[in-house]
Scaffold this motif. Structure first.
Motif, PDB file in Angstrom:
ATOM      1  N   ALA A  58       0.828  -1.370  -0.051  1.00  0.00           N
ATOM      2  CA  ALA A  58       0.166   0.044  -0.017  1.00  0.00           C
ATOM      3  C   ALA A  58       0.816   1.226   0.093  1.00  0.00           C
ATOM      4  N   THR A  59       2.131   1.148   0.805  1.00  0.00           N
ATOM      5  CA  THR A  59       2.849   2.318   0.746  1.00  0.00           C
ATOM      6  C   THR A  59       3.802   2.532  -0.443  1.00  0.00           C
ATOM      7  N   ALA A  60       3.859   1.591  -1.123  1.00  0.00           N
ATOM      8  CA  ALA A  60       4.453   1.567  -2.429  1.00  0.00           C
ATOM      9  C   ALA A  60       3.587   2.363  -3.434  1.00  0.00           C
ATOM     10  N   LEU A  61       2.262   1.820  -3.406  1.00  0.00           N
ATOM     11  CA  LEU A  61       1.193   2.219  -4.404  1.00  0.00           C
ATOM     12  C   LEU A  61       1.181   3.754  -4.081  1.00  0.00           C
ATOM     13  N   GLU A  62       1.202   4.189  -2.787  1.00  0.00           N
ATOM     14  CA  GLU A  62       1.090   5.577  -2.368  1.00  0.00           C
ATOM     15  C   GLU A  62       2.345   6.539  -3.088  1.00  0.00           C
ATOM     16  N   ALA A  63       3.527   5.716  -2.865  1.00  0.00           N
ATOM     17  CA  ALA A  63       4.445   6.316  -3.498  1.00  0.00           C
ATOM     18  C   ALA A  63       4.586   6.427  -4.968  1.00  0.00           C
ATOM     19  N   ALA A  64       3.866   5.471  -5.817  1.00  0.00           N
ATOM     20  CA  ALA A  64       3.727   5.707  -7.212  1.00  0.00           C
ATOM     21  C   ALA A  64       2.996   6.895  -7.251  1.00  0.00           C
ATOM     22  N   GLY A  65       1.860   6.735  -6.686  1.00  0.00           N
ATOM     23  CA  GLY A  65       0.944   8.055  -6.931  1.00  0.00           C
ATOM     24  C   GLY A  65       1.725   9.318  -6.772  1.00  0.00           C
ATOM     25  N   GLU A  66       2.522   9.449  -5.710  1.00  0.00           N
ATOM     26  CA  GLU A  66       3.436  10.659  -5.462  1.00  0.00           C
ATOM     27  C   GLU A  66       4.289  10.866  -6.718  1.00  0.00           C
TER      28      GLU A  66
END
Lengths: 179, 119
Positions: A58-66
């Motif tokens: 989930a954190t990686a997905l958020e990082a992708a979004g950023e």
């Protein structure tokens, strides 16, 4: 909506849903935690490991979004990054090599990703090759059964679009642009 | 000290599990599954703490918090959310939440926070 904004939107939405579904599993683990039956405890341990890794996703997905949200990534002094890494890891990292360099990276995201690594000894070696700053971590034991692993993915995303992450048998190298 | 808690979340499994865990800690927990019913419950009961998911049917968690603050309520409001961005924390603070908890819930941290509120 542009493609990049779409990626940001979808990544955040996926992370949100993933965190929501994980919440029930984590609470279930907490509820079962008091049971002394060894089989239940084993199951709780496995559940906890899975939920930890999925939280990383989930954190990686958020990082992708950023990453796709745009905006310039600031340069940070090597020494400042080393301090940040120690601070985020609660002082468990040894830093060697010359930190007299500037690197262009989402410093907090990369520090958190490095902190999450299962490595021993926890030592990061600063180096530089032309326009690139290298961060070498020996003895990383990533789960590389599939590529990219969750942790590898998180590192790739944390390091940024212009970074390169190489994980070989002896460890990990992150190459980021020099500022 | 036992707290009177209203827990508003439309995820039935997660809500029921969290209510059981907090109930086992000695707190009195009342559950609601949508924003409007949750807001009415809080207005009626005046609990010590409200734990609110943000993405709710009828009224969002942010709308619930804003409505309570407009009422003049000083009840301790905790956002429980899968939104983990810094901008989300800013949004919950601006809506009137006192605390922001990112899902999956770190139960030990939430318990510690509730102990602080109780003291």
């Amino acid at each position: 909506m542009s493609d990049e904004r779409q990626v940001t939107h979808l990544s955040r939405a996926a992370a949100h849903d993933l965190r929501g579904r994980l919440n029930g599993l984590v609470l279930l683990g907490a509820l079962l935690d008091d049971h002394t039956d060894p089989m239940v405890q084993k199951a709780v341990e496995k559940l906890r490991r899975a939920t930890t890794e999925l939280t990383e996703l989930a954190t990686a997905l958020e990082a992708a979004g950023e990453l796709f949200a745009g905006g310039a990534v600031a340069a940070i002094e090597g020494a400042t990054f080393a301090s940040l890494l120690e601070e985020r890891s609660k002082g468990t990292w040894k830093v060697t090599g010359s930190t007299d360099v500037r690197l262009v990276v989402d410093a907090r995201a990369l520090a958190d990703a490095l902190s999450a690594l299962d490595s021993e000894p926890r030592e990061v070696v600063f180096g530089s090759e032309g326009d690139v700053v290298t961060l070498r971590v020996e003895g990383v034991r990533p789960r590389l059964g599939s590529s990219p692993s969750l942790r590898g993915l998180r590192l790739e995303l944390a390091a940024g679009r212009d970074a390169e992450v190489v994980i070989d048998e002896s460890g990990l190298t992150v190459r980021v642009p020099r500022g | 000290m036992a707290l009177r808690i209203v827990l508003i979340d439309d995820d039935d499994d997660a809500r029921e599990l969290l209510a059981m865990l907090l109930g086992a800690d000695g707190h009195q927990v009342v559950e609601e599954r949508d924003g409007r019913a949750g807001l009415e419950r809080v207005r009626r009961d005046g609990p010590d703490v409200v734990l609110v998911d943000l993405q709710l049917p009828e009224l969002s968690g942010l709308e619930v918090a804003k409505a309570l603050r407009e009422d003049g309520s000083t009840t301790h409001l905790v956002a429980l959310t899968g939104r983990a961005q810094e901008s989300d924390r800013v949004a919950t603070a601006e809506a009137g939440f006192d605390h922001h908890v990112t899902k999956p819930v770190d139960l030990a941290a939430l318990r510690a926070h509730l102990r602080e509120v109780a003291s």
